[in-house]
Write a protein that holds these residues in place. Structure first.
Motif, PDB file in Angstrom:
ATOM      1  N   GLU A 117     -52.057 -19.638 -26.965  1.00  0.00           N
ATOM      2  CA  GLU A 117     -52.310 -20.911 -26.275  1.00  0.00           C
ATOM      3  C   GLU A 117     -51.301 -21.095 -25.140  1.00  0.00           C
ATOM      4  O   GLU A 117     -51.650 -21.500 -24.040  1.00  0.00           O
ATOM      5  N   CYS A 118     -50.037 -20.804 -25.405  1.00  0.00           N
ATOM      6  CA  CYS A 118     -48.990 -20.961 -24.384  1.00  0.00           C
ATOM      7  C   CYS A 118     -49.234 -20.004 -23.223  1.00  0.00           C
ATOM      8  O   CYS A 118     -49.081 -20.359 -22.049  1.00  0.00           O
ATOM      9  N   LEU A 119     -49.629 -18.737 -23.587  1.00  0.00           N
ATOM     10  CA  LEU A 119     -49.720 -17.703 -22.556  1.00  0.00           C
ATOM     11  C   LEU A 119     -50.877 -17.941 -21.595  1.00  0.00           C
ATOM     12  O   LEU A 119     -50.887 -17.395 -20.494  1.00  0.00           O
ATOM     13  N   LYS A 120     -51.847 -18.758 -22.007  1.00  0.00           N
ATOM     14  CA  LYS A 120     -52.949 -19.039 -21.090  1.00  0.00           C
ATOM     15  C   LYS A 120     -52.408 -19.630 -19.789  1.00  0.00           C
ATOM     16  O   LYS A 120     -52.983 -19.434 -18.729  1.00  0.00           O
ATOM     17  N   CYS A 121     -51.330 -20.385 -19.864  1.00  0.00           N
ATOM     18  CA  CYS A 121     -50.721 -20.928 -18.651  1.00  0.00           C
ATOM     19  C   CYS A 121     -49.450 -20.178 -18.254  1.00  0.00           C
ATOM     20  O   CYS A 121     -49.123 -20.092 -17.079  1.00  0.00           O
TER      21      CYS A 121
ATOM     22  N   GLU B 122     -45.285 -21.002 -11.642  1.00  0.00           N
ATOM     23  CA  GLU B 122     -45.399 -22.219 -12.452  1.00  0.00           C
ATOM     24  C   GLU B 122     -46.427 -21.979 -13.544  1.00  0.00           C
ATOM     25  O   GLU B 122     -47.206 -21.042 -13.467  1.00  0.00           O
ATOM     26  N   GLY B 123     -46.427 -22.805 -14.554  1.00  0.00           N
ATOM     27  CA  GLY B 123     -47.542 -22.780 -15.505  1.00  0.00           C
ATOM     28  C   GLY B 123     -48.819 -22.957 -14.702  1.00  0.00           C
ATOM     29  O   GLY B 123     -48.867 -23.768 -13.783  1.00  0.00           O
ATOM     30  N   LEU B 124     -49.835 -22.183 -15.042  1.00  0.00           N
ATOM     31  CA  LEU B 124     -51.047 -22.121 -14.224  1.00  0.00           C
ATOM     32  C   LEU B 124     -51.693 -23.459 -13.944  1.00  0.00           C
ATOM     33  O   LEU B 124     -52.172 -23.722 -12.856  1.00  0.00           O
ATOM     34  N   LYS B 125     -51.716 -24.331 -14.955  1.00  0.00           N
ATOM     35  CA  LYS B 125     -52.523 -25.544 -14.824  1.00  0.00           C
ATOM     36  C   LYS B 125     -51.796 -26.659 -14.100  1.00  0.00           C
ATOM     37  O   LYS B 125     -52.316 -27.729 -13.951  1.00  0.00           O
TER      38      LYS B 125
END
Lengths: 242, 270
Positions: free
Chosen positions: A109-113, A238-241
């Motif tokens: 879940e974390c790695l998605k971003c 940055e985190g993707l989202k």
């Protein structure tokens, strides 16, 4: 049959009915026809709309505004299938890997971003068997080994000296620092590593070449506790989202 | 007695609700394929390792070795912004592990040694003991470890002249007398189960080929941002041109080289 046994049966049965009923009502209130479908993007359940009342605490910096369902995904299958599998696990050690209602939050879940192809310490490297002892000290093979949510902290580690678990054999023929790395290792000055090295390397931060210009231990501890980043605010990614 | 009957009925209803009229069972993990799991996982390890070993040799000889001669550069810092270099062979392998890790199949790939340039690649503890056995026998060894599943350690041979010269000349190398065909390190593979199936092996090989293509593509993406990028297409650097093969050409060469070994592994002659 003794009266006492009936009592246990009734409690167990009542609990099961209660759990099924509650979960069903909370998760599917707005969309009973599609109750518990696998589409994890639905966010219009009662649980979500009441999130303010049941989140465990403050979000870490940058996560406020994320929907619950970004991290808390529905477990596979329907509630009935899950109970069925869990009951079989309990009775026959059947080996189903399923959680009830919601999946445990995992690194994926974390790695998605947060997955980056230039992470200096990506979690998968710690899955290598030779790090079996290391991950007991530094559980860096999981995001949640060092980070957590709902407590406003950036890093949940008490000590800064964990670099010793892997880097005690370090030797540099061309040392870029005024005090040699060999000297730092000899004096067990492991708290100083993060003063020059950004663990994941996601900040635009240039390591100083003078020991005295490194970030102080206190500044790093403050950062762990949710304070501002001593590596600067400008990031390589940055985190993707965001 | 009446209460007992009442509760027995309730329990029976719950059992019917949960087990008799319930929807189909959930699939168990790693049992995605329908055929029987009766092949030793060592066969899968041999196959995936063959593909990686040939990719590693071709990358070292044809991309790094020949590439340097036409002006391409390679280094540890290849990912830094503004640096115009490509990944060293070990970092190309790490790129493959990264691409594998992103995919759902739980296959792990790692590289280590007892005389590493990078001290964090040093084998320690039990893995150091296993590694000694691999160096002596020049054969892979297989084991299991709680929490990890099956583990295979394959010798990593100095399969191209570049392996030897680069390590011998590297400023941080603790050993400077490597020779061609020496065991310079070991690739470690992990997989959760001890048996597998032909469907699963086929799926894993497909995944590895895709991951390998993406690992190479990551290098091409970096290259395309160079101030003066090489020509990317069917041409290889050993043609003397400032060129790099595209992903398809690279994969084709690797598959041509690795296929005979993978085939003999799969039909059980190895």
């Amino acid at each position: 049959m003794k009266f006492r046994n009936i009592n246990i049966i009734s409690i167990v049965a009542a609990c099961i009915i209660l759990i099924i009923g509650l979960a069903a009502a909370l998760m599917a209130f707005n969309n009973p026809a599609k109750a518990f479908n696998e589409n994890n993007s639905r966010n219009n359940t009662i649980l979500a709309s009441l999130s303010e009342f049941h989140t465990l605490g403050n979000f870490v910096d940058g996560h406020d505004g994320l929907a619950c369902r970004e991290c808390h995904k529905y477990s596979d299958g329907s509630i009935r299938q899950q109970i069925q599998a869990l009951a079989k696990n309990a009775l026959f050690d059947a080996g189903y890997q399923v959680d009830f209602a919601f999946r445990k939050v995992s690194s994926s879940e974390c790695l998605k971003c947060h997955e980056r192809n230039n992470d200096r310490h990506p979690i998968y490297r710690f899955n290598e068997p030779r790090f079996i002892e290391v991950v007991k000290i530094l559980p860096a093979n999981k995001c949640l080994g060092c980070h957590s949510e709902h407590n406003a902290k950036t890093v949940n580690l008490d000590s800064l000296g964990f670099c010793a678990s892997c880097h005690s054999e370090l030797f540099l023929k061309n040392d870029p620092l005024d005090i040699s790395h060999a000297e730092i290792i000899k004096t067990n000055d492991w708290n100083s590593c993060l003063g020059c090295h950004d663990f994941h390397g996601n900040h635009k931060f240039k390591s100083p070449s003078l020991y005295d210009e490194s970030v102080s231990v206190q500044a790093i501890k403050d950062y762990f506790d949710g304070g501002k980043s001593p590596y600067g605010t400008s990031k390589i990614s940055e985190g993707l989202k965001k | 007695m009446r209460r007992f009957i009442l509760w027995a009925l309730t329990l029976a209803c719950i059992c019917i609700y949960l087990f008799v009229t319930a929807p189909a069972e959930l699939p168990k993990q790693h049992a995605q394929t329908s055929d029987a799991h009766e092949i030793d996982v060592a066969v899968m390890f041999h196959a995936v390792n063959a593909l990686n070993a040939h990719a590693r040799q071709i990358y070292t000889r044809e991309i790094v070795g020949a590439g340097k001669k036409v002006g391409l550069k390679f280094g540890e810092d290849w990912k830094e912004i503004g640096v115009e270099k490509g990944p060293l062979p070990a970092l190309f392998l790490r790129e493959l592990s990264f691409e594998l890790e992103k995919r759902p199949e739980p296959l792990g790939l790692y590289l280590g040694s007892d005389k590493p340039i990078n001290p964090s690649n040093l084998f320690k503890g039990d893995t150091a003991v296993d590694y000694k056995t691999v160096v002596m026998s020049r054969e892979p060894i297989f084991s299991t470890l709680e929490g990890y599943g099956s583990i295979a350690m394959f010798p990593d041979f100095a399969s191209a002249p570049g392996c030897v010269s680069c390590h011998n000349e590297h400023k941080d190398s603790p050993k400077n007398d490597w020779e061609l065909n020496d065991v310079m390190g070991a690739t470690t593979w992990t997989w959760p189960d001890s048996t597998t199936s032909s469907d699963e092996i086929r799926q894993i090989l497909k995944t590895e080929i895709e991951a390998l293509g993406d690992a190479y593509q990551n290098y091409l993406v970096k290259v395309s941002n160079f101030d003066a990028p090489p020509k990317i297409g069917p041409e290889w650097p050993n043609s003397g041109q400032f060129a790099l093969p595209d992903k398809d050409a690279f994969l084709e060469a690797v598959l041509n080289a690795a296929s005979p070994e993978i085939l003999t592994t799969l039909i059980g002659e190895k």
